[in-house]
Design a protein around this motif. Sequence first.
Motif, PDB file in Angstrom:
ATOM      1  N   MET A  69      43.746  46.644  28.695  1.00  0.00           N
ATOM      2  CA  MET A  69      43.777  46.508  27.076  1.00  0.00           C
ATOM      3  C   MET A  69      44.772  47.521  26.584  1.00  0.00           C
ATOM      4  N   PRO A  70      45.420  47.462  25.297  1.00  0.00           N
ATOM      5  CA  PRO A  70      46.276  48.568  24.736  1.00  0.00           C
ATOM      6  C   PRO A  70      45.866  49.637  24.504  1.00  0.00           C
ATOM      7  N   PRO A  96      48.515  42.229  32.103  1.00  0.00           N
ATOM      8  CA  PRO A  96      47.916  41.179  32.755  1.00  0.00           C
ATOM      9  C   PRO A  96      46.915  41.438  33.744  1.00  0.00           C
ATOM     10  N   THR A  97      45.951  41.316  33.730  1.00  0.00           N
ATOM     11  CA  THR A  97      44.751  41.889  34.649  1.00  0.00           C
ATOM     12  C   THR A  97      43.817  40.512  35.173  1.00  0.00           C
ATOM     13  N   GLN A 105      29.863  40.300  40.545  1.00  0.00           N
ATOM     14  CA  GLN A 105      29.143  40.579  39.227  1.00  0.00           C
ATOM     15  C   GLN A 105      30.140  40.874  38.254  1.00  0.00           C
ATOM     16  N   GLN A 106      31.344  41.899  38.445  1.00  0.00           N
ATOM     17  CA  GLN A 106      32.079  42.466  37.341  1.00  0.00           C
ATOM     18  C   GLN A 106      33.581  41.754  37.483  1.00  0.00           C
ATOM     19  N   THR A 393      35.064  47.052  27.657  1.00  0.00           N
ATOM     20  CA  THR A 393      33.856  46.833  27.268  1.00  0.00           C
ATOM     21  C   THR A 393      33.129  45.759  27.930  1.00  0.00           C
ATOM     22  N   GLU A 394      32.003  45.660  28.170  1.00  0.00           N
ATOM     23  CA  GLU A 394      31.445  44.339  28.724  1.00  0.00           C
ATOM     24  C   GLU A 394      31.876  43.043  28.143  1.00  0.00           C
ATOM     25  N   GLU A 395      31.949  43.048  26.946  1.00  0.00           N
ATOM     26  CA  GLU A 395      32.409  41.891  26.056  1.00  0.00           C
ATOM     27  C   GLU A 395      33.841  41.482  26.229  1.00  0.00           C
ATOM     28  N   GLU A 396      34.630  42.680  26.474  1.00  0.00           N
ATOM     29  CA  GLU A 396      36.164  42.590  26.853  1.00  0.00           C
ATOM     30  C   GLU A 396      36.347  42.118  28.209  1.00  0.00           C
ATOM     31  N   ARG A 397      35.497  42.323  29.033  1.00  0.00           N
ATOM     32  CA  ARG A 397      35.623  42.277  30.569  1.00  0.00           C
ATOM     33  C   ARG A 397      35.272  40.605  30.816  1.00  0.00           C
ATOM     34  N   ARG A 398      34.161  40.264  29.946  1.00  0.00           N
ATOM     35  CA  ARG A 398      33.837  38.816  29.939  1.00  0.00           C
ATOM     36  C   ARG A 398      35.057  37.948  29.735  1.00  0.00           C
ATOM     37  N   ARG A 399      35.592  38.159  28.565  1.00  0.00           N
ATOM     38  CA  ARG A 399      36.798  37.536  27.951  1.00  0.00           C
ATOM     39  C   ARG A 399      37.911  37.134  29.009  1.00  0.00           C
TER      40      ARG A 399
END
Length: 526
Positions: A69-70, A96-97, A105-106, A393-399
Amino acid sequence: MLQADRIYLGTSTKPEYLLLGLANRHGLVTGATGTGKTVTLQVMAQDLSDHGVPVFCADIKGDLSGIAMPGEPKDSLLKRAEEIGFKDEYKFEGCPTIFWDLFGQQGHSIRTTVSEMGPLLLARFMDLNDVQEGVLTIAFRVADEQGLLLLDLKDLRAMLGYLAENADTIGAKYGNVSKASVGAILRQLLILENQGGDAFFGEPALQIADLMRTTVDGRGVVSVLAADKLMSSPRLYATFLLWLMSELFEVLPEVGDPERPRLVFFFDEAHLLFDEAPKALLDKVEQVVRLIRSKGVGVYFVTQNPIDVPETVLGQLGNRVQHALRAFTPRDQKAVKVAAETFRPNPAFKTMDAITQLAVGEALVSTLEPKGIPSMVERTFIRPPSSRMGPVTEEERRRIIAASPVGITYDRTIDRESAFEVLGKQAGEIAAQQGQGAPAGTDPSAPPAPGGFDVGNILGSLLGTNRRRGERLTATQRVAREVTRTVTNRVAGQVAADVGKSIGGSVGGSVGRAIVRGILGNILRS
């Protein structure tokens, strides 16, 4: 300051760089907790990515995930950029990750097969003694000769049961196969499963090419391994790193000294790779680290003290970033001395004194110059990162996971026919022979070869439910019952898990992948 052929690390009396053409000569990032090692790793990884170099790094505490993330224009970061003359070029952007996780899980699951891991690494993984390692090696040899695929732990368990059942015959050919040793290995497999190791073995196995991706605009993809949970199983973490290095060495062709690395690895908590490792294994790790340079791969160890890394490996690490160390104990004082002695001296200051006086975000930097000579050590203020300092965040990771180009391949497990299924069929056939008499021309003393499948009698014969009154279960039937319970539980669990899962994608396979041992196992057998 930013240049096309080098990585900008920070500023001392002048800008300090890591030359891209020498980044595959390996390196070391050290320092006490809280001195800025993770930020330095993040800066190096991001700049390598910007130069088109794929990066793999382990995220021990979870905060390295922010590289996706920036960053945010905080006053402290802007002040540092201005102090080192980097203000005009400083910008905020993520990399890019791809997120990975051995436990799935993660991030996307990282798997290998039991056969690819090989008996040597597995023996270290399970802390087996020499006798037990020998029995495990025999199991692999017999599996190879009989064409039995060892893909996951249930395959290995079934193979060990086969060895125990036919110990006398197999022992006459390969050496003594003690049932006590087989039992000890099975107990270690149980411990391994309890630590979550069973998630690491299976298919689809990781393809090294998926760690070497670049984007359409030429940036290198950063692969971040979620290792916070993995650190509770340090032997699994260390064995994974060893396997990964051996796979890289085996798969990648020789390229000599390229203009830039094909891949750069950052191994955080590197001491876990070497703790309690036997000398023979350390020698081979040194050999792989030395030779993998010619494959265009750079390896950077990140740890608290330079004495965490054996001297033979330390001698291969030409690029050094040393954050502050605190000399509170005799061991700390030794670490400071060792760190100071590995740098090319600078007459402007005493290196040993400087190591204990460095501020947070300040480091001693020495990198290889164009002719491969270490540069004079300099006190350097590390540049601020462009990506976020802190976790996603969890939401950012999921996206990010949902948008990943490899999810379609690795997010579902493939369970094709292997030793578990073949030996299960064989157990049913043997049980049928015991109940009805062996067919004419068969040798009842010979170990059975994998073969036919009697549909009418398989269930009762396999599980021993059709045995005569008073007749005890054979070892083969006990193994068959155990593996049947295992597969039943796993199928039921998978069905339950799939009910609430969104439907999408398709199963990616690795059909036809050859059984390999990895270079580490091949070297150690020589």
